[in-house]
Write a protein that holds these residues in place. Structure first.
Motif, mmCIF file in Angstrom:
data_model
loop_
_atom_site.group_PDB
_atom_site.id
_atom_site.type_symbol
_atom_site.label_atom_id
_atom_site.label_comp_id
_atom_site.label_asym_id
_atom_site.label_seq_id
_atom_site.Cartn_x
_atom_site.Cartn_y
_atom_site.Cartn_z
ATOM 1 N N ALA A 1 0.845 -1.194 0.000
ATOM 2 C CA ALA A 1 0.000 0.000 0.000
ATOM 3 C C ALA A 1 0.879 1.242 0.000
ATOM 4 C CB ALA A 1 -0.922 0.001 1.224
ATOM 5 N N GLY A 2 0.329 2.361 -0.449
ATOM 6 C CA GLY A 2 1.073 3.602 -0.441
ATOM 7 C C GLY A 2 2.085 3.655 -1.575
ATOM 8 N N THR A 3 3.185 4.361 -1.336
ATOM 9 C CA THR A 3 4.217 4.554 -2.343
ATOM 10 C C THR A 3 5.235 3.429 -2.277
ATOM 11 O OG1 THR A 3 3.975 6.959 -2.178
ATOM 12 C CG2 THR A 3 5.992 6.127 -3.203
ATOM 13 N N ALA A 4 5.429 2.734 -3.392
ATOM 14 C CA ALA A 4 6.402 1.635 -3.451
ATOM 15 C C ALA A 4 7.781 2.183 -3.801
ATOM 16 C CB ALA A 4 5.968 0.604 -4.480
ATOM 17 N N HIS A 5 8.779 1.816 -2.988
ATOM 18 C CA HIS A 5 10.161 2.225 -3.251
ATOM 19 C C HIS A 5 11.021 1.060 -3.729
ATOM 20 C CE1 HIS A 5 9.771 6.319 -1.717
ATOM 21 N NE2 HIS A 5 9.102 5.834 -0.688
ATOM 22 N N GLY A 6 10.424 -0.119 -3.888
ATOM 23 C CA GLY A 6 11.191 -1.290 -4.293
ATOM 24 C C GLY A 6 11.830 -1.978 -3.101
ATOM 25 N N ASP A 7 12.267 -3.225 -3.311
ATOM 26 C CA ASP A 7 12.967 -4.005 -2.282
ATOM 27 C C ASP A 7 12.106 -4.193 -1.034
ATOM 28 O OD1 ASP A 7 15.072 -5.513 -1.312
ATOM 29 O OD2 ASP A 7 16.224 -3.798 -0.593
ATOM 30 N N GLY A 8 10.786 -4.290 -1.209
ATOM 31 C CA GLY A 8 9.899 -4.538 -0.077
ATOM 32 C C GLY A 8 9.578 -3.320 0.753
ATOM 33 N N ILE A 9 9.963 -2.118 0.296
ATOM 34 C CA ILE A 9 9.757 -0.886 1.058
ATOM 35 C C ILE A 9 8.540 -0.139 0.504
ATOM 36 C CG2 ILE A 9 10.738 1.336 1.740
ATOM 37 C CD1 ILE A 9 13.523 0.059 1.410
ATOM 38 N N PHE A 10 7.604 0.180 1.405
ATOM 39 C CA PHE A 10 6.417 0.937 1.045
ATOM 40 C C PHE A 10 6.258 2.098 2.026
ATOM 41 C CE2 PHE A 10 5.789 -3.247 -0.675
ATOM 42 C CZ PHE A 10 5.208 -3.021 -1.925
ATOM 43 N N GLU A 11 5.883 3.243 1.492
ATOM 44 C CA GLU A 11 5.714 4.444 2.312
ATOM 45 C C GLU A 11 4.241 4.793 2.414
ATOM 46 O OE1 GLU A 11 7.106 9.151 2.390
ATOM 47 O OE2 GLU A 11 8.153 7.692 1.111
ATOM 48 N N HIS A 12 3.783 5.005 3.642
ATOM 49 C CA HIS A 12 2.373 5.319 3.885
ATOM 50 C C HIS A 12 2.312 6.408 4.945
ATOM 51 C CE1 HIS A 12 -1.819 4.760 5.242
ATOM 52 N NE2 HIS A 12 -2.027 4.187 4.064
ATOM 53 N N GLY A 13 1.698 7.539 4.619
ATOM 54 C CA GLY A 13 1.584 8.631 5.580
ATOM 55 C C GLY A 13 2.917 9.222 5.985
ATOM 56 N N GLY A 14 3.902 9.198 5.083
ATOM 57 C CA GLY A 14 5.212 9.755 5.376
ATOM 58 C C GLY A 14 6.151 8.812 6.098
ATOM 59 N N PHE A 15 5.695 7.593 6.377
ATOM 60 C CA PHE A 15 6.497 6.623 7.137
ATOM 61 C C PHE A 15 6.796 5.431 6.246
ATOM 62 C CE2 PHE A 15 6.531 3.117 10.422
ATOM 63 C CZ PHE A 15 7.764 3.446 10.947
ATOM 64 N N ALA A 16 8.073 5.175 5.989
ATOM 65 C CA ALA A 16 8.492 4.105 5.087
ATOM 66 C C ALA A 16 8.919 2.868 5.879
ATOM 67 C CB ALA A 16 9.633 4.576 4.195
ATOM 68 N N VAL A 17 8.488 1.707 5.403
ATOM 69 C CA VAL A 17 8.744 0.441 6.090
ATOM 70 C C VAL A 17 9.228 -0.602 5.092
ATOM 71 C CG1 VAL A 17 7.679 -1.456 7.391
ATOM 72 C CG2 VAL A 17 6.964 0.896 7.833
ATOM 73 N N HIS A 18 10.230 -1.365 5.502
ATOM 74 C CA HIS A 18 10.660 -2.554 4.756
ATOM 75 C C HIS A 18 9.939 -3.747 5.384
ATOM 76 C CE1 HIS A 18 14.117 -4.763 2.550
ATOM 77 N NE2 HIS A 18 13.136 -5.624 2.793
ATOM 78 N N PHE A 19 8.967 -4.300 4.674
ATOM 79 C CA PHE A 19 8.171 -5.403 5.211
ATOM 80 C C PHE A 19 8.908 -6.719 5.007
ATOM 81 C CE2 PHE A 19 5.186 -1.995 4.460
ATOM 82 C CZ PHE A 19 4.386 -2.033 5.594
ATOM 83 N N PHE A 20 9.060 -7.471 6.074
ATOM 84 C CA PHE A 20 9.821 -8.718 6.075
ATOM 85 C C PHE A 20 8.951 -9.895 5.656
ATOM 86 C CE2 PHE A 20 13.028 -6.338 7.930
ATOM 87 C CZ PHE A 20 14.061 -7.074 8.496
ATOM 88 N N ASP A 21 9.520 -10.785 4.857
ATOM 89 C CA ASP A 21 8.929 -12.112 4.699
ATOM 90 C C ASP A 21 9.774 -13.097 5.510
ATOM 91 O OD1 ASP A 21 11.221 -12.606 3.140
ATOM 92 O OD2 ASP A 21 10.132 -12.512 1.235
ATOM 93 N N ARG A 22 9.284 -14.327 5.624
ATOM 94 C CA ARG A 22 9.976 -15.295 6.477
ATOM 95 C C ARG A 22 11.350 -15.654 5.919
ATOM 96 N NH1 ARG A 22 9.169 -18.765 10.996
ATOM 97 N NH2 ARG A 22 11.303 -19.513 11.317
ATOM 98 N N ALA A 23 11.498 -15.628 4.600
ATOM 99 C CA ALA A 23 12.801 -15.941 4.014
ATOM 100 C C ALA A 23 13.862 -14.955 4.470
ATOM 101 C CB ALA A 23 12.705 -15.954 2.484
ATOM 102 N N LEU A 24 13.499 -13.671 4.600
ATOM 103 C CA LEU A 24 14.464 -12.678 5.069
ATOM 104 C C LEU A 24 14.831 -12.922 6.528
ATOM 105 C CD1 LEU A 24 16.174 -10.179 4.660
ATOM 106 C CD2 LEU A 24 14.133 -8.763 5.003
ATOM 107 N N VAL A 25 13.838 -13.250 7.340
ATOM 108 C CA VAL A 25 14.108 -13.573 8.752
ATOM 109 C C VAL A 25 15.113 -14.711 8.842
ATOM 110 C CG1 VAL A 25 13.109 -14.479 10.887
ATOM 111 C CG2 VAL A 25 11.868 -12.751 9.567
ATOM 112 N N ASP A 26 14.858 -15.780 8.093
ATOM 113 C CA ASP A 26 15.728 -16.956 8.162
ATOM 114 C C ASP A 26 17.130 -16.649 7.645
ATOM 115 O OD1 ASP A 26 13.660 -18.438 9.243
ATOM 116 O OD2 ASP A 26 13.070 -19.330 7.319
ATOM 117 N N SER A 27 17.240 -15.843 6.607
ATOM 118 C CA SER A 27 18.564 -15.535 6.068
ATOM 119 C C SER A 27 19.378 -14.698 7.053
ATOM 120 C CB SER A 27 18.443 -14.813 4.726
ATOM 121 O OG SER A 27 17.877 -13.524 4.869
#
Length: 229
Positions: free
Chosen positions: A168-194
Motif C-alpha cells: 500500500a502507499g508509495t512503493a520504493h522497491g525491495d519490499g519498502i512501502f511508504e504510507h503517511g510519510g512513514f516508510a517500512v521494509h516489510f519482512f517475509d519469512r525468508a528474510l528472517v531466516d537468512s
C-alpha cells in the motif's frame, strides 16, 4: 572498532532521518513513557543469557532504554535523532538512572562504533524494518553479530508482509512501502531466516500493536558460544 565507511545513496532512508527528527521535535515523548511489550519480554530473554550490557538500536525518546536501565541493565542507546536522544537523557536524569544510560547519534547504515564482543544483548523495536535495503539490513545484522559477545542475544521486531500497509502507499522497491510519510521494509519469512543464518533462531512470535493494528514478528536469536578450537 571499524572505521566509518561511505554509504551508498538510499533516498527513502535519508528522507526518513529528517522525518523522524521533525517528528520527535514536534511531538515530544510521542510513544509515551510505558515500555513496549517487546521490551518487557526482552528483560527476561536477556537475563536468561546472563546479560548486563544492552545496546538498543533505534531508541527514539527512550521508553524502552529507560525501562532496561530501571531493571538494572547498563544501556547504550543509539538513534539518528538528536532530539529523541535529548528527551531520553532528560528522562534518565529525572528517573535517577543517568549513570546506567549512554547515548549516541548514529545511523545504522554505518558500522556500529563499538568494539567486538562489547555487549551482551541487542534490542531493536521496529528498527530493522525501517527504510533500509536488504543489503543494508544484512550489513547491520553482521555488525550486531560483531559487537555481541558469544552467547549474546538479539531481540528485534519487524513488520511483516501480512501487515495491512504491505503493498500500500508509495512503493520504493525491495519490499519498502511508504504510507503517511512513514516508510517500512516489510519482512517475509525468508528474510528472517537468512538474517539468522549462523545463529540459534530461538523464536519467531507473531503479535499486533497499535490501532491499525500493525502486524509484527518478535524475533529472538542467540549467537552460538565460541568454539574452543
Amino acid at each position: 572498532m571499524p572505521q566509518q565507511k561511505r554509504r551508498d545513496g538510499n533516498e527513502p532512508a535519508d528522507a526518513q532521518r529528517a522525518h523522524w527528527e521533525q517528528t520527535y521535535t514536534t511531538h515530544p515523548v510521542m510513544y509515551g513513557e510505558d515500555p513496549s511489550d517487546a521490551a518487557r519480554y526482552a528483560v527476561d530473554a536477556f537475563r536468561a543469557v546472563g546479560a548486563t550490557r544492552v545496546l538498543e538500536l533505534g531508541a527514539g525518546h527512550g521508553r524502552d532504554a529507560l525501562y532496561f536501565a530501571r531493571r538494572g541493565f547498563t544501556v547504550r542507546a543509539f538513534d539518528f535523532s538528536e532530539s529523541g536522544l535529548e528527551q531520553l537523557r532528560e528522562a534518565a536524569g529525572r528517573l535517577g538512572v543517568a549513570e546506567r544510560v549512554t547515548t549516541a547519534v548514529h545511523d545504522v547504515r554505518d558500522p556500529l562504533p563499538l568494539p567486538d564482543d562489547s555487549v551482551d544483548a541487542v534490542f531493536a523495536h521496529m528498527l530493522l524494518c525501517m527504510a533500509l535495503s536488504t543489503r543494508e539490513i544484512h550489513a547491520l545484522t553482521g555488525e550486531i553479530r560483531r559487537v555481541l559477545r558469544p552467547g549474546g542475544r538479539l531481540v528485534h521486531t519487524v513488520r511483516h508482509t501480512g501487515d495491512a500497509h504491505y503493498n500500500a502507499g508509495t512503493a520504493h522497491g525491495d519490499g519498502i512501502f511508504e504510507h503517511g510519510g512513514f516508510a517500512v521494509h516489510f519482512f517475509d519469512r525468508a528474510l528472517v531466516d537468512s538474517l539468522a543464518a549462523g545463529w540459534f533462531l530461538d523464536e519467531v512470535y507473531a503479535f499486533e500493536e497499535g490501532d491499525l493494528p500493525r502486524r509484527l514478528w518478535r524475533i529472538t536469536q542467540t549467537l552460538p558460544p565460541r568454539s574452543d578450537g
